[in-house]
Design an enzyme around this catalytic site. Structure first.
Site, mmCIF file in Angstrom:
data_model
loop_
_atom_site.group_PDB
_atom_site.id
_atom_site.type_symbol
_atom_site.label_atom_id
_atom_site.label_comp_id
_atom_site.label_asym_id
_atom_site.label_seq_id
_atom_site.Cartn_x
_atom_site.Cartn_y
_atom_site.Cartn_z
ATOM 1 N N ARG A 103 0.941 -1.248 -0.126
ATOM 2 C CA ARG A 103 -0.079 -0.168 -0.034
ATOM 3 C C ARG A 103 0.887 1.101 -0.040
ATOM 4 O O ARG A 103 0.551 2.137 -0.576
ATOM 5 C CB ARG A 103 -0.921 -0.103 1.224
ATOM 6 C CG ARG A 103 -1.798 1.227 1.464
ATOM 7 C CD ARG A 103 -2.283 1.888 0.065
ATOM 8 N NE ARG A 103 -3.162 0.741 -0.602
ATOM 9 C CZ ARG A 103 -3.239 0.961 -1.982
ATOM 10 N NH1 ARG A 103 -2.920 1.904 -2.649
ATOM 11 N NH2 ARG A 103 -3.903 0.042 -2.446
ATOM 12 N N LYS A 138 3.262 24.980 -5.478
ATOM 13 C CA LYS A 138 1.625 24.426 -5.150
ATOM 14 C C LYS A 138 1.969 22.875 -5.038
ATOM 15 O O LYS A 138 1.557 22.311 -5.817
ATOM 16 C CB LYS A 138 1.051 24.898 -6.001
ATOM 17 C CG LYS A 138 0.644 26.561 -5.824
ATOM 18 C CD LYS A 138 -0.709 27.016 -6.754
ATOM 19 C CE LYS A 138 -0.465 28.348 -6.858
ATOM 20 N NZ LYS A 138 -1.638 28.997 -7.485
ATOM 21 N N LYS A 170 5.808 39.377 -6.415
ATOM 22 C CA LYS A 170 4.469 39.207 -6.583
ATOM 23 C C LYS A 170 3.411 40.200 -6.283
ATOM 24 O O LYS A 170 3.942 41.304 -5.773
ATOM 25 C CB LYS A 170 4.054 37.792 -5.903
ATOM 26 C CG LYS A 170 4.439 36.549 -6.375
ATOM 27 C CD LYS A 170 4.000 35.181 -5.753
ATOM 28 C CE LYS A 170 2.593 34.953 -6.005
ATOM 29 N NZ LYS A 170 2.558 34.486 -7.519
ATOM 30 N N GLU A 200 6.083 39.566 -11.097
ATOM 31 C CA GLU A 200 4.709 39.237 -11.363
ATOM 32 C C GLU A 200 3.904 40.424 -12.041
ATOM 33 O O GLU A 200 3.758 41.512 -11.169
ATOM 34 C CB GLU A 200 3.939 38.606 -10.521
ATOM 35 C CG GLU A 200 2.373 38.178 -10.940
ATOM 36 C CD GLU A 200 1.737 37.775 -9.551
ATOM 37 O OE1 GLU A 200 1.793 36.597 -9.486
ATOM 38 O OE2 GLU A 200 0.952 38.484 -8.863
ATOM 39 N N ASP A 221 0.399 37.117 -15.463
ATOM 40 C CA ASP A 221 -0.436 36.378 -14.571
ATOM 41 C C ASP A 221 -2.071 36.633 -14.987
ATOM 42 O O ASP A 221 -2.527 37.847 -14.805
ATOM 43 C CB ASP A 221 -0.181 36.729 -12.918
ATOM 44 C CG ASP A 221 -1.181 35.869 -12.020
ATOM 45 O OD1 ASP A 221 -1.210 34.917 -12.445
ATOM 46 O OD2 ASP A 221 -1.890 36.390 -11.240
#
Length: 283
Positions: A103, A138, A170, A200, A221
């Site tokens: 498993r 992510k 960002k 960004e 973006d």
């Protein structure tokens, strides 16, 4: 592109943690009760879906950590395409150990093969264009190195591995700094000459400001295709152009056709479906 194997040093601690989670305090009481200690067995891992394999070395590590007498022979390499019914690996060894490790081995293999398969779907969607599919930060906590390896197995590339490999300015950085120019100036004053800087931008006006500065890449973006095409023309090869934002296999071809260098996709690591792989007892 050559797919270099992961160093065992990277995945062995993850395998150990996963096995300890499963074995608890008493080990596999089901297999120990039912299967004689000296019984040998052979198992085969078979694909139940079309996909791309990734994670065989990790699966091997699982079984060999349970028992060094287990051997796993890969019938398909990492990065190899499979169809339903294809044998991925053959595993021989003590029957108890095979049952104990199956498993955990499948958990790693199915998940990583799912990431590779999702990546391969996007890579195929932009085939013939210059754009490369890349992943993001992510990722599943603790599994970043493995998932980024799986992206490479699927034919994609990797964005930065963490906050320490490159500067990515960002929207919130820009807001807190008071503007793109200030953010870039502060970043350049803080980092060394080998560190790349990416900014960004959400609009062409922001892009114009970013292009007036000494940066290496721009992250475009959530721009419309028409905006992306204009952004690529504005960049004119001076910086790397990267498109991001809700990109799928259906939308990727049009985005790639704008001429962007990179298409970054977060869902291939955080939301891709596991590849269905079965493990069958042979003898």
């Amino acid at each position: 592109m050559t797919l270099n194997p992961l160093l065992p040093l990277i995945y062995e601690p993850l395998v150990r943690t996963a096995l300890l989670e499963d074995l608890g305090r008493a080990g596999d009481i089901t297999a120990d009760a039912i299967v004689p200690a000296n019984q040998q067995a052979r198992l085969q891992m078979r694909a139940r879906q079309t996909g791309v394999v990734a994670g065989l070395d990790i699966a091997r590590c699982v079984f060999q950590m349970v028992s060094p007498d287990v051997s796993l022979r890969a019938e398909r390499p990492d990065g190899g395409a499979v169809e339903p019914g294809d044998v991925i690996a053959t595993i021989d060894g003590p029957a108890r150990s095979l049952l104990t490790g199956e498993r955990t081995a499948l958990n790693f293999l199915c998940h990583l093969s799912g990431v590779a398969t999702a990546t391969a779907t996007l890579v195929e969607a932009v085939k013939g264009a210059r754009a490369q599919i890349v992943c993001t930060r992510k990722t599943t906590p603790g599994l970043r190195a493995l998932e980024k390896y799986a992206v490479r197995a699927g034919g994609g590339g990797n964005h930065r591995f963490g906050l320490d490999d490159a500067v990515l300015i960002k929207d919130n950085h820009i807001a807190l700094a008071g503007g793109i120019r200030t953010a870039v100036e502060r970043a350049k004053a803080h980092t060394g000459h080998l560190v790349k800087i990416e900014v960004e931008v959400d609009t062409l006006a922001q892009l114009e400001v970013a292009l007036s500065l000494d940066i290496d890449a721009v992250l475009l973006d959530n721009m419309r295709v028409e905006q992306l095409a204009q952004a690529v023309r504005m960049a004119d090869g001076k910086v790397i152009t990267e498109a991001s934002g809700r990109i799928t296999a259906a939308t990727a071809p049009a985005i790639a056709a704008t001429g962007v260098d990179l298409i970054s996709v977060g869902w291939v690591t955080h939301s891709s479906a596991a590849l269905d792989i079965g493990l069958d007892y042979l003898s």
